[in-house]
Write a protein that holds these residues in place. Sequence first.
Motif, PDB file in Angstrom:
ATOM      1  N   ARG A 123      13.751 -26.585  11.679  1.00 38.28           N
ATOM      2  CA  ARG A 123      13.441 -27.815  10.628  1.00 38.28           C
ATOM      3  C   ARG A 123      13.210 -27.433   9.676  1.00 38.28           C
ATOM      4  O   ARG A 123      14.016 -27.769   8.565  1.00 38.28           O
ATOM      5  CB  ARG A 123      12.051 -29.060  10.849  1.00 38.28           C
ATOM      6  N   ARG A 124      12.601 -26.252   9.659  1.00 41.58           N
ATOM      7  CA  ARG A 124      12.073 -25.718   8.250  1.00 41.58           C
ATOM      8  C   ARG A 124      13.148 -25.126   7.700  1.00 41.58           C
ATOM      9  O   ARG A 124      13.857 -24.808   6.941  1.00 41.58           O
ATOM     10  CB  ARG A 124      11.000 -24.274   8.834  1.00 41.58           C
ATOM     11  N   ILE A 125      13.927 -23.801   8.404  1.00 42.90           N
ATOM     12  CA  ILE A 125      15.580 -23.623   8.014  1.00 42.90           C
ATOM     13  C   ILE A 125      16.513 -24.546   7.215  1.00 42.90           C
ATOM     14  O   ILE A 125      16.796 -24.178   6.821  1.00 42.90           O
ATOM     15  CB  ILE A 125      15.718 -22.234   9.004  1.00 42.90           C
ATOM     16  N   LEU A 126      16.568 -25.577   8.027  1.00 40.69           N
ATOM     17  CA  LEU A 126      17.285 -26.472   7.454  1.00 40.69           C
ATOM     18  C   LEU A 126      17.332 -27.071   5.859  1.00 40.69           C
ATOM     19  O   LEU A 126      17.564 -27.976   5.661  1.00 40.69           O
ATOM     20  CB  LEU A 126      18.182 -27.963   8.290  1.00 40.69           C
ATOM     21  N   GLY A 127      15.536 -27.391   6.660  1.00 44.58           N
ATOM     22  CA  GLY A 127      15.121 -28.891   5.281  1.00 44.58           C
ATOM     23  C   GLY A 127      14.200 -28.141   4.835  1.00 44.58           C
ATOM     24  O   GLY A 127      13.373 -28.500   4.003  1.00 44.58           O
ATOM     25  N   GLY A 128      13.342 -26.810   5.446  1.00 43.27           N
ATOM     26  CA  GLY A 128      12.151 -26.767   4.058  1.00 43.27           C
ATOM     27  C   GLY A 128      11.080 -27.285   4.322  1.00 43.27           C
ATOM     28  O   GLY A 128      11.073 -27.771   5.655  1.00 43.27           O
ATOM     29  N   LYS A 129      10.144 -27.391   3.539  1.00 39.75           N
ATOM     30  CA  LYS A 129       8.770 -27.441   4.182  1.00 39.75           C
ATOM     31  C   LYS A 129       8.923 -29.059   3.753  1.00 39.75           C
ATOM     32  O   LYS A 129       8.088 -29.570   5.274  1.00 39.75           O
ATOM     33  CB  LYS A 129       7.905 -27.497   2.648  1.00 39.75           C
ATOM     34  N   ALA A 130       9.560 -29.942   3.652  1.00 40.46           N
ATOM     35  CA  ALA A 130      10.196 -31.188   3.377  1.00 40.46           C
ATOM     36  C   ALA A 130      10.461 -31.220   5.134  1.00 40.46           C
ATOM     37  O   ALA A 130      10.903 -33.018   4.802  1.00 40.46           O
ATOM     38  CB  ALA A 130      10.828 -31.963   2.554  1.00 40.46           C
ATOM     39  N   GLY A 131      11.301 -31.083   6.171  1.00 37.59           N
ATOM     40  CA  GLY A 131      11.326 -31.296   6.744  1.00 37.59           C
ATOM     41  C   GLY A 131      12.716 -32.466   6.977  1.00 37.59           C
ATOM     42  O   GLY A 131      12.882 -31.387   6.305  1.00 37.59           O
ATOM     43  N   TRP A 132      12.887 -33.104   8.604  1.00 41.76           N
ATOM     44  CA  TRP A 132      13.825 -34.242   7.850  1.00 41.76           C
ATOM     45  C   TRP A 132      14.507 -34.228   6.682  1.00 41.76           C
ATOM     46  O   TRP A 132      15.616 -35.133   6.485  1.00 41.76           O
ATOM     47  CB  TRP A 132      13.425 -34.938   9.234  1.00 41.76           C
ATOM     48  N   ASN A 133      13.484 -34.660   5.989  1.00 46.03           N
ATOM     49  CA  ASN A 133      13.950 -35.309   4.910  1.00 46.03           C
ATOM     50  C   ASN A 133      14.615 -34.536   3.836  1.00 46.03           C
ATOM     51  O   ASN A 133      15.059 -34.699   3.134  1.00 46.03           O
ATOM     52  CB  ASN A 133      12.337 -35.945   3.974  1.00 46.03           C
ATOM     53  N   GLY A 134      14.060 -33.275   3.857  1.00 40.45           N
ATOM     54  CA  GLY A 134      14.911 -31.973   2.787  1.00 40.45           C
ATOM     55  C   GLY A 134      16.331 -32.210   3.485  1.00 40.45           C
ATOM     56  O   GLY A 134      17.103 -32.321   2.605  1.00 40.45           O
ATOM     57  N   VAL A 135      16.223 -32.497   4.937  1.00 47.68           N
ATOM     58  CA  VAL A 135      18.339 -32.482   5.221  1.00 47.68           C
ATOM     59  C   VAL A 135      18.959 -33.947   4.589  1.00 47.68           C
ATOM     60  O   VAL A 135      19.837 -33.418   4.446  1.00 47.68           O
ATOM     61  CB  VAL A 135      18.249 -32.833   6.408  1.00 47.68           C
ATOM     62  N   ALA A 136      17.539 -34.691   4.971  1.00 48.65           N
ATOM     63  CA  ALA A 136      18.169 -35.827   4.264  1.00 48.65           C
ATOM     64  C   ALA A 136      19.022 -35.613   2.681  1.00 48.65           C
ATOM     65  O   ALA A 136      20.224 -35.652   1.789  1.00 48.65           O
ATOM     66  CB  ALA A 136      18.038 -36.860   4.573  1.00 48.65           C
ATOM     67  N   VAL A 137      17.849 -35.014   1.588  1.00 48.52           N
ATOM     68  CA  VAL A 137      17.743 -34.994   0.505  1.00 48.52           C
ATOM     69  C   VAL A 137      19.038 -33.913   0.420  1.00 48.52           C
ATOM     70  O   VAL A 137      20.225 -34.302  -0.179  1.00 48.52           O
ATOM     71  CB  VAL A 137      16.489 -34.182  -0.026  1.00 48.52           C
ATOM     72  N   GLN A 138      19.210 -33.118   0.989  1.00 39.57           N
ATOM     73  CA  GLN A 138      20.176 -32.054   1.250  1.00 39.57           C
ATOM     74  C   GLN A 138      22.127 -33.129   1.106  1.00 39.57           C
ATOM     75  O   GLN A 138      22.827 -32.571   0.668  1.00 39.57           O
ATOM     76  CB  GLN A 138      20.584 -31.185   2.169  1.00 39.57           C
ATOM     77  N   PHE A 139      21.898 -33.597   1.874  1.00 38.55           N
ATOM     78  CA  PHE A 139      23.106 -33.980   2.641  1.00 38.55           C
ATOM     79  C   PHE A 139      23.711 -34.904   1.336  1.00 38.55           C
ATOM     80  O   PHE A 139      24.610 -35.567   0.658  1.00 38.55           O
ATOM     81  CB  PHE A 139      23.399 -34.771   3.522  1.00 38.55           C
ATOM     82  N   ALA A 140      22.957 -35.896   0.973  1.00 38.97           N
ATOM     83  CA  ALA A 140      22.859 -36.947  -0.419  1.00 38.97           C
ATOM     84  C   ALA A 140      23.034 -35.845  -1.647  1.00 38.97           C
ATOM     85  O   ALA A 140      24.350 -36.966  -2.157  1.00 38.97           O
ATOM     86  CB  ALA A 140      21.868 -37.390  -1.094  1.00 38.97           C
ATOM     87  N   PHE A 141      22.837 -34.647  -1.722  1.00 37.11           N
ATOM     88  CA  PHE A 141      23.203 -33.908  -3.041  1.00 37.11           C
ATOM     89  C   PHE A 141      24.313 -33.421  -2.740  1.00 37.11           C
ATOM     90  O   PHE A 141      25.012 -33.489  -3.881  1.00 37.11           O
ATOM     91  CB  PHE A 141      21.761 -32.495  -2.985  1.00 37.11           C
ATOM     92  N   ALA A 142      24.407 -32.431  -1.299  1.00 38.89           N
ATOM     93  CA  ALA A 142      25.907 -32.417  -1.095  1.00 38.89           C
ATOM     94  C   ALA A 142      26.939 -33.267  -1.649  1.00 38.89           C
ATOM     95  O   ALA A 142      28.253 -32.832  -1.974  1.00 38.89           O
ATOM     96  CB  ALA A 142      26.015 -32.059   0.298  1.00 38.89           C
ATOM     97  N   ALA A 143      26.528 -34.733  -0.817  1.00 37.27           N
ATOM     98  CA  ALA A 143      27.640 -35.714  -1.205  1.00 37.27           C
ATOM     99  C   ALA A 143      27.872 -35.929  -2.754  1.00 37.27           C
ATOM    100  O   ALA A 143      28.931 -36.093  -2.794  1.00 37.27           O
ATOM    101  CB  ALA A 143      26.838 -37.052  -0.791  1.00 37.27           C
ATOM    102  N   ILE A 144      26.860 -35.756  -3.282  1.00 39.84           N
ATOM    103  CA  ILE A 144      27.065 -35.938  -4.743  1.00 39.84           C
ATOM    104  C   ILE A 144      27.450 -34.739  -5.935  1.00 39.84           C
ATOM    105  O   ILE A 144      29.072 -35.050  -6.143  1.00 39.84           O
ATOM    106  CB  ILE A 144      26.122 -36.247  -5.820  1.00 39.84           C
ATOM    107  N   LEU A 145      27.677 -33.559  -5.182  1.00 34.69           N
ATOM    108  CA  LEU A 145      28.087 -32.837  -5.468  1.00 34.69           C
ATOM    109  C   LEU A 145      29.858 -32.902  -4.841  1.00 34.69           C
ATOM    110  O   LEU A 145      30.458 -32.495  -6.015  1.00 34.69           O
ATOM    111  CB  LEU A 145      27.405 -31.466  -4.935  1.00 34.69           C
TER     112      LEU A 145
END
Lengths: 401, 506
Positions: A17-39
């Motif tokens: 969880r830490r590697i994938l999403g940083g301190k934010a955990g699964w929220n971080g993973v979700a943010v990344q997915f949204a960010f990747a989608a926008i990019l």
Amino acid sequence: MSTEARKPPAQIALKIRRILGGKAGWNGVAVQFAFAAILGWIGYEIVSNARANLENQHIAAGFGFLRNNAGFDVNQTLIPYTGSDTFLRVFVVGLLNTLVVSVVGIVFATLIGFVVALCRLSPNWLLSRIGELYVEIIRNLPLLFQILFWYLAVLAALPNPRQSISLLGIAFVSNRGLVIPRPIGESGFEPFLAMLVLGIVASLALRFHARRALFQRGQVIRIWPYVLGLLFGLPLVTMLIFGLPFTFELPQLKGFNFAGGSRIIPEFVALTVALSTYTAAFIAEIVRAGILSVHKGQMEAGSSLGLSRGTTLRLIVVPQAMRVIVPPLTNQYLNLTKNSSLAVAIGYPDLVSVFAGTSLSQTGQAIEIIAMTMGVYLLISLVTSAVMSVYGWRVSRSLGA
Amino acid sequence: MTDITSSTFVRRNLLTERPAPVKTTGFVGLMRTRLFNSPTNILLTIVGALLLWFTIIPSVRFLLVDAVWAGTDRTACLTENAGFVVGACWPYIQAKLPQLIYGFYPEAERWRVNLTLFLAAALLVPLLVPRLPSKGLNAGLFFFAFPVVAFFLLHGGGISGFGLSWTAGILQLFDDSIIGAGQVLLNLSKTSAMAPLLWVIGNLVVLVGTAIYWLIFPLTSLRDQLQGTGQSVWADFAITAVIVSLIAFVLGGGVRTGWRALASSFATFVAIAIVIKLMGLDHGGLPIVQTGLWGGLLVTLVVSVTGIVTSLPIGIALALGRRSTIPLIRIFSIAFIEFWRGVPLITVLFFATYMLPLFLPGNFTVDGLVRALVGIALFTGAYQAENVRGGLAAIPRGQGEAAAALGLSWWKTTSLIVLPQALRHVIPNLVNSFISLFKDTSLVSIVALFDLLGSLRASFSDPKWSTPSTAFTGFAFAGIIYFLFCFGMSRYSLFVEHRLNAHRRT
């Protein structure tokens, strides 16, 4: 009864969880997915729009244009170049012109910068005020303004070649640029060069040896007479045996212009003067800050150990100041290199001017050309910052930190 | 005990006065201690004095003594007519002053430029004086309200809708793009090797697009109905005001604490309504002045103020992104910052001028000034990010941890605890970046925008004023303007630095 320390529970899930999403955990993973989608969406839009626009303008994407004939002339080339050469050669010509103006600018900027810094640090009130005035005026005027000032006002106001200003009869300044004597290699050139290289290598070896002797056995070896002999005596002897290494061809005024000698185009002169004076103001501030950063006690400690003033400066103050000076100084060198792209304003044929300017307007290959130009500068700055981080690592290691 | 007085010397008469110690203060002291105290120093002083003699005296002679002050064209500034070697040719500046300040902005509309500059000054000065109150409101006005007002003042034109229409438009654009991408995938699936996979993804994307279409359908249909009525702007405005105020009320804490948020939202909308009414934005607004006509100091100020206003949020976002622990965001921020910091501004401007139009839809033309502004905003944003990062690094970890211990979320910790302290730390660095931004605005003259330097260069080619001293006069004038702005900013940054370090002063 002894109790064994229990093993901590396996934390694989936590680590993932830490590697994938940083301190934010699964929220971080979700943010990344949204960010990747926008990019991805932006990237998709860019590619599809660029493709459609290029089709509309009938421009073929790709680097094939580099092999086409450029068909324009460049007024300063370090390598042979004619209008029938390819765009790739234009790129190299422009790059070399950028590098040459940067190197010359860096040399002069460092010289002027150190002089101004010494002025500012001088106990003489008038001189330190003059240094301050220089720094304040130069730093508060845009660089482009200064380049245009030298080019459009100062150089344009110089007389024509017939009335050119003579510098000791060997160099001539006019509104057509600077004419300097051209060195011509003679028979003694190769031995001279070989001996010079040998002298430099031998001096470096000698210095290395002397430093080892000083640091390991505490033995002071005086090397400067030998270095002097190696650097000047050796080439001088070869000159006596093999004859002069080169002679200078002096420029002669013939008709309306100069014959002989090498001509430095006015754009180069204006750009070098502006770049070096401008960067010198920043270098002066860096050097001053570096020297002031060394505590006064260091100097006093050195003299209380019985070192002479010069030795204290050389062995104690300057090395400590250099640690503060070198990183921002490199930054300024990098800035100067990047600022040399302003050459396009006065038509000095640097990379931006001949490649991103003339070649771009001739071929219309905006994406490829601008990407290549940016890539060159990016490469230079990334390499510099890599070198600087190695330097920083070495400094921090030598401090034992 | 012996008599002390007999064995000790006691002075019976007064000593003669010793000469006063050498004066080390004042002008004479300065000369003695800092100018003429040793042979080397005397030599240096003489060298310095000579240097000044050969630079200051000719400059003053050029600017004031030998200058020509009145005339109508170049003949007044020629040596044979004036009777002496002519220095600065000030009538030339006088004649070109409108061009150097406004460019080709129509003469009848120049009051708009003056009004904008006045508004900017009126908002900026209170922001810079630390003693004056209500910095939040002031900053909000300067950073959010002023750019919009300035745009409508300088450029002119009106609005045909408000928040609702814009939101609907953006959402529709986004949705169209999603459906378009889905269609492309479906087309690809007919030929590609991975047909089933592409077909599934394509259908999925189209499905998402259609779902979004029905989701935003109420919004778009409402917009279409509003466009039909005569008072579309005001109706749209009223609906937007109600919706935004309600959201503010609910987010502000509902009936318990939301009244304050409701009041401020209401006040904001009233202010916006007044501005719209005053400038007549609902029926066309002021006559449009194309940016191609802008020039001179106006463009310099527009570019630098826009750069300052837009680069700060970009910089803050990038700096936070670079410190984030979420891998993708951190990598993106680092790559973005290092990319823009590694290339020269001029290539960025070339990028914005020649490459950006290719990336936008074909029917979408972007104004030349806006393109340059985008380039400058991204470029300066990357530099500001590094400044802000320095400030963030200077805040002790304990601040963030204490806020987390109090139960504040990441957003609240950042916006209420960490950022305010970090930004305060780096105000001098930010101002220094603004100085270099102001200087760098001169580069837009290379991509065919006529800023102060570009207008100056253009004015050199006017045969009516071509004299030997024209170029020097023009550079002297522009140099004084640039110097005043940059020097002013650098003094302000020193002042702030001094103030921030007040507790460290001994």
